[in-house]
Scaffold this motif. Structure first.
Motif, mmCIF file in Angstrom:
data_model
loop_
_atom_site.group_PDB
_atom_site.id
_atom_site.type_symbol
_atom_site.label_atom_id
_atom_site.label_comp_id
_atom_site.label_asym_id
_atom_site.label_seq_id
_atom_site.Cartn_x
_atom_site.Cartn_y
_atom_site.Cartn_z
ATOM 1 N N UNK B 173 -83.497 -45.235 -17.405
ATOM 2 C CA UNK B 173 -82.250 -45.874 -17.792
ATOM 3 C C UNK B 173 -81.876 -45.530 -19.225
ATOM 4 N N UNK B 174 -80.602 -45.399 -19.482
ATOM 5 C CA UNK B 174 -80.134 -45.098 -20.831
ATOM 6 C C UNK B 174 -78.662 -44.743 -20.792
ATOM 7 N N UNK B 175 -78.091 -44.451 -21.945
ATOM 8 C CA UNK B 175 -76.697 -44.007 -21.992
ATOM 9 C C UNK B 175 -76.507 -42.776 -21.123
ATOM 10 N N UNK B 176 -75.303 -42.594 -20.608
ATOM 11 C CA UNK B 176 -75.098 -41.503 -19.658
ATOM 12 C C UNK B 176 -75.388 -40.131 -20.269
ATOM 13 N N UNK B 177 -75.188 -40.005 -21.586
ATOM 14 C CA UNK B 177 -75.416 -38.688 -22.183
ATOM 15 C C UNK B 177 -76.902 -38.322 -22.194
ATOM 16 N N UNK B 178 -77.760 -39.332 -22.028
ATOM 17 C CA UNK B 178 -79.195 -39.087 -22.021
ATOM 18 C C UNK B 178 -79.578 -38.078 -20.945
ATOM 19 N N UNK B 179 -78.860 -38.135 -19.843
ATOM 20 C CA UNK B 179 -79.158 -37.254 -18.713
ATOM 21 C C UNK B 179 -79.136 -35.781 -19.099
ATOM 22 N N UNK B 180 -78.274 -35.445 -20.070
ATOM 23 C CA UNK B 180 -78.119 -34.026 -20.412
ATOM 24 C C UNK B 180 -78.720 -33.680 -21.770
ATOM 25 N N UNK B 202 -76.978 -47.099 -18.416
ATOM 26 C CA UNK B 202 -76.753 -48.418 -19.000
ATOM 27 C C UNK B 202 -76.163 -48.107 -20.366
ATOM 28 N N UNK B 203 -74.865 -48.329 -20.484
ATOM 29 C CA UNK B 203 -74.148 -47.826 -21.655
ATOM 30 C C UNK B 203 -74.272 -48.749 -22.854
ATOM 31 N N UNK B 204 -75.446 -49.254 -23.144
ATOM 32 C CA UNK B 204 -75.544 -50.125 -24.308
ATOM 33 C C UNK B 204 -76.522 -49.564 -25.332
ATOM 34 N N UNK B 209 -79.221 -55.061 -22.364
ATOM 35 C CA UNK B 209 -79.153 -54.803 -20.924
ATOM 36 C C UNK B 209 -80.249 -53.857 -20.489
ATOM 37 N N UNK B 210 -80.460 -52.804 -21.282
ATOM 38 C CA UNK B 210 -81.505 -51.836 -20.973
ATOM 39 C C UNK B 210 -82.861 -52.527 -20.992
ATOM 40 N N UNK B 211 -83.057 -53.341 -22.011
ATOM 41 C CA UNK B 211 -84.330 -54.048 -22.135
ATOM 42 C C UNK B 211 -84.543 -54.974 -20.939
ATOM 43 N N UNK B 212 -83.479 -55.666 -20.557
ATOM 44 C CA UNK B 212 -83.580 -56.570 -19.413
ATOM 45 C C UNK B 212 -83.899 -55.787 -18.135
ATOM 46 N N UNK B 213 -83.270 -54.620 -17.997
ATOM 47 C CA UNK B 213 -83.530 -53.800 -16.812
ATOM 48 C C UNK B 213 -84.997 -53.374 -16.763
ATOM 49 N N UNK C 167 -72.759 -50.096 -16.246
ATOM 50 C CA UNK C 167 -74.065 -50.673 -15.922
ATOM 51 C C UNK C 167 -74.637 -50.199 -14.591
ATOM 52 N N UNK C 168 -74.001 -49.245 -13.936
ATOM 53 C CA UNK C 168 -74.522 -48.795 -12.652
ATOM 54 C C UNK C 168 -74.187 -47.321 -12.434
ATOM 55 N N UNK C 169 -75.015 -46.662 -11.646
ATOM 56 C CA UNK C 169 -74.819 -45.244 -11.358
ATOM 57 C C UNK C 169 -73.787 -45.129 -10.245
ATOM 58 N N UNK C 170 -72.535 -45.331 -10.589
ATOM 59 C CA UNK C 170 -71.547 -45.577 -9.554
ATOM 60 C C UNK C 170 -70.153 -45.117 -9.970
#
Lengths: 225, 307, 248
Positions: B173-180, B202-204, B209-213, C167-170
């Motif tokens: 889990x992480x910001x979307x840019x983490x993927x790349x 998880x865009x925070x 939120x990330x920690x909770x996840x 918050x979701x992969x969606x």
């Protein structure tokens, strides 16, 4: 609650920022939508173009709009102008149809009578059609006001401070009271704007309070609310 | 009837316009001022990211400079790097707290990694003309691969490479840019042979939120900043990175040439006092005690004898 | 504009049609998410709206509440709910359902209110029970305005469902956030265009539906002109100046 009490100054400052960002779009969109809506009602071709364009505009998600707008119009990325222009666009998109429908709602008989007693097209618009469509315009403007106040918060993502900043900050720090404060004050502000418009409507359209003799072709009897 | 209305219309319009003007006047600062061309050349414009910890550092810079007799203009919370970098480059901002590795990568995507000093040197070279970095602090707030302590115990995890020992599917889990990013899930697979089952945005930026996840076990591996007090308070552990997968991200002030020697001296004194534990402690005051940035800054500067 | 050409190229790029981030997959996710949200919002809003419309009670409360709901910034609500329930689809569903309720609710009750009282009275006079009046008179006659409300809710949800990717992969929002964070404006703009296209397609479908739901023997006037998000048809036909919710 502790957070709220300790940060009243911050909340107030953000509220002022929020007001400064949300008032201009509401006023501007009305001024712009008026001629456009008139045009949309007047000609079949312009109607299709304007109303479709307005519908399209409203489907644009706000976040990318805030980012693309500076590239298109050449403002700095975090200029508050971006937010004001973007929200004016959304407001216009909403109001154009409202204006067009509002003018449409004026009874054809009334319009013809006005012409018969000697109103020019210009003066008929200002003195007959506009006042009579006032209630519809007001209803539309109220929706614009409420949604504008709500949308201003998105600007926080591009660094334009507003009550939305309380979300981003509260979210990062995990302070729920801050997020809730942001939500409550935003909704409260929207209701204040809404109330202000209702008040303005009462002052401007006193005839409308008594079961509207100017009622357009509404196929309903108004029930007392 | 309508004649009366026109009079009323004028009245209401006048009131509305008056209100707008009055509001615009009394709101905190002119909202239409982008702060680019401040007239008084004595004023130093200090910016900050839209990140609470960065704001604390910026506030510390601001108060220290004010104490040294400088006039500062605080333009805090101006978005993420993509929003403010052009403004630093254009000279609209004079002082900005930055992080060495992340800034280097933003300026030069192909920049090689290295030690804290190597990255600092590379950053000095990569900065555009008119901008410099002052001394870096020991404090850093860098990316990390973080897991829960329980998860680490189960599989005996210590460093990133040991993730190969995990037998259950790992969702990242992480910001979307983490993927790349060069240290993202792909690097984990290619460099270490770690199988990643999925990626959840998880865009925070590794926030609550990330920690909770992580704690809820919806994800097993997350990118959390190392100075995040949530790591300690939620029993998380940032895996060691002996191979330098992540660039060191030491706190460093980026300054324009409007910052003279005496101002630089003040900022360098701040950086010298700002060590790793301090930054976590300051962040904890903000997150756990909900203290405001200016209070945190004043208290710390006073305690350090810097003001 | 270069920017827009790049975005179109991004949409046409074959590499964007494979894998877990393929455009068709994201489109489908976005669509399913939107539909499920609408179904949930409808399950709450339509019965409630019918109740209000039929009895004429609780209208003021409904107007105020849905006005308030409308003012809630979705991003704020989404993040708050996410802090309670965690990441995943639950928080976006809750936040977007709240967003979709006001227009559907308004469509439901204005649909009933727009019916000529004489029609209802006539139905009562010929001996219909209250339930029959609702089923056989009010629901069919109110359908055009209800569809109008659904239509504007759909448009709003489509545009705002991009936030689900927070918050979701969606959904298509993934492109917006990914493009934003990596400064890949082609991806961000291309993603936005897909959102707009999807909204347009659904608009077209709704326009067709609206043409067919006008009961036989009834002038199409009331719902003839399709209420979209920007719509005010309910306003002009059931004029309630104190109601901010009817104009969409």
């Amino acid at each position: 609650m502790t957070w709220v009490l300790a940060n009243l100054g911050l909340i107030w400052a953000r509220t002022l920022d929020h007001v400064v960002l949300s008032l201009p779009p509401i006023v501007l969109c009305f001024l712009i939508a008026l001629p456009l809506g008139w045009l949309a009602r007047r000609y079949r071709i312009s109607r299709g173009i304007i109303l479709t364009g307005a519908g399209l505009l409203y489907a644009v998600p706000s976040l990318p709009l805030f980012f693309v707008l500076p590239a298109v119009i050449g403002t700095g990325l975090r200029s508050p102008l971006n937010v004001i222009i973007a929200l004016t666009l959304y407001g216009v998109a909403l109001m154009v149809r409202v204006v067009s429908d509002g003018l449409d709602s004026v009874d054809a008989d009334v319009r013809q009578s006005a012409s018969a007693v000697g109103y020019s097209a210009w003066s008929r618009f200002w003195q007959v059609e506009l006042p009579l469509s006032g209630p519809v315009l007001l209803a539309g403007l109220r929706v614009v006001a409420v949604s504008t106040v709500s949308l201003v918060t998105v600007g926080a993502v591009i660094g334009v401070q507003s009550l939305g900043s309380l979300f981003t900050d509260g979210f990062q720090r995990g302070i729920q009271a801050e997020i809730i404060a942001g939500l409550v004050v935003t909704v409260g502000l929207a209701l204040v704007f809404d109330g202000g418009l209702v008040l303005a409507g009462r002052v401007l359209m006193p005839w409308n309070r008594r079961a509207a003799p100017s009622k357009p072709n509404v196929p309903v009897e108004l029930r007392a609310t | 009837m309508f004649t009366i209305t026109r009079g009323r219309l004028a009245l209401v319009s006048a009131v509305a316009v008056g209100a707008v003007v009055a509001l615009a006047g009394c709101a905190s600062g002119d909202p239409l001022d982008e702060g680019g061309s401040s007239a008084g050349s004595e004023t130093l414009v200090i910016g900050s990211q839209d990140y609470y910890s960065n704001e604390i550092i910026a506030e510390i810079y601001a108060q220290a400079l004010e104490d040294g007799g400088f006039t500062v203009d605080r333009q805090f919370r101006i978005g993420q790097r993509e929003a403010y970098l052009p403004e630093i480059e254009s000279g609209a901002l004079d002082v900005f707290p930055e992080y060495t590795g992340s800034l280097l990568q933003a300026l030069d995507a192909d920049a090689p990694g290295g030690t804290a000093d190597e990255v600092y040197t590379a950053l000095e070279a990569a900065l555009p003309a008119g901008l410099t970095v002052l001394d870096r602090a020991d404090a850093s707030d860098q990316n990390s691969w973080t897991v829960t302590q329980a998860f680490a115990d189960t599989y005996g995890l210590t460093d990133i490479a040991s993730l190969t020992k995990v037998t259950e599917p790992i969702t990242v889990g992480g910001n979307s840019e983490l993927e790349t990013r060069p240290y993202g899930p792909t690097a984990l697979k290619e460099k270490y042979g770690i199988e990643i089952a999925g990626f959840t945005p998880v865009e925070d930026s590794g926030g609550p939120l990330t920690v909770k996840a992580l704690v809820d076990k919806k994800i097993q591996l997350a990118n959390v900043y190392t100075a995040d007090p949530n790591i300690a308070s939620n029993d998380l552990i940032a895996l060691d990175d002996p191979d330098g997968l992540f660039l060191p991200d030491n706190v460093v002030p980026v300054v324009s040439d409007k910052v003279d020697d005496s101002a630089a001296e003040i900022l360098n004194a701040v950086s010298a006092a700002l060590d790793a534990d301090t930054l976590v402690a300051l962040n904890a005051l903000s997150v756990n005690d909900q203290a405001a940035a200016d209070t945190i800054a004043t208290d710390w500067l006073t305690e350090q004898g810097l003001i | 504009m270069n920017l827009f050409a790049d975005a179109v190229n991004w949409i046409l790029e074959p590499a964007n049609y494979v894998g877990s981030n393929a455009i068709p997959l994201r489109l489908a996710q976005h669509l399913v998410f939107t539909l499920v949200t609408l179904v949930m919002a409808s399950a709450i809003a339509i019965p409630l709206g019918y109740l209000i419309g039929h009895t004429g009670r609780g209208r003021g409360l409904a107007v105020t509440t849905s006005g308030g709901l409308r003012a809630i910034p979705t991003l704020g609500l989404l993040t708050l709910v996410a802090l309670w329930v965690g990441i995943g689809v639950v928080a976006p569903y809750v936040a977007l359902t709240v967003l979709a309720i006001p227009p559907i609710l308004a469509g439901a009750y204005t649909g009933f209110e727009a019916i000529d009282r004489r029609t209802v009275d006539a139905a009562r006079a010929v001996g219909m029970s209250e339930l029959q009046i609702v089923q056989k008179v009010e629901v069919p006659l109110g359908l055009p305005l209800l569809i109008g409300g659904l239509r504007s809710a759909t448009l709003q949800v489509i545009a705002t469902a991009t936030l689900a990717a927070y918050v979701a992969d969606l959904g298509l929002g993934r492109y917006l956030f990914a493009g934003l964070k990596t400064r890949d404006y082609a991806e961000m703009l291309g993603g936005s265009m897909l959102v707009i296209l999807l909204a347009l397609a659904l608009e077209g479908i709704f326009a067709l539906i609206q043409r067919f739901v006008v009961p036989r023997g009834v002038s199409g006037r009331v719902g003839g002109r399709a209420p979209g998000t920007t719509d005010s048809t309910p306003v002009s036909h059931s004029l309630r100046t104190e109601d901010p919710t009817v104009a969409r």
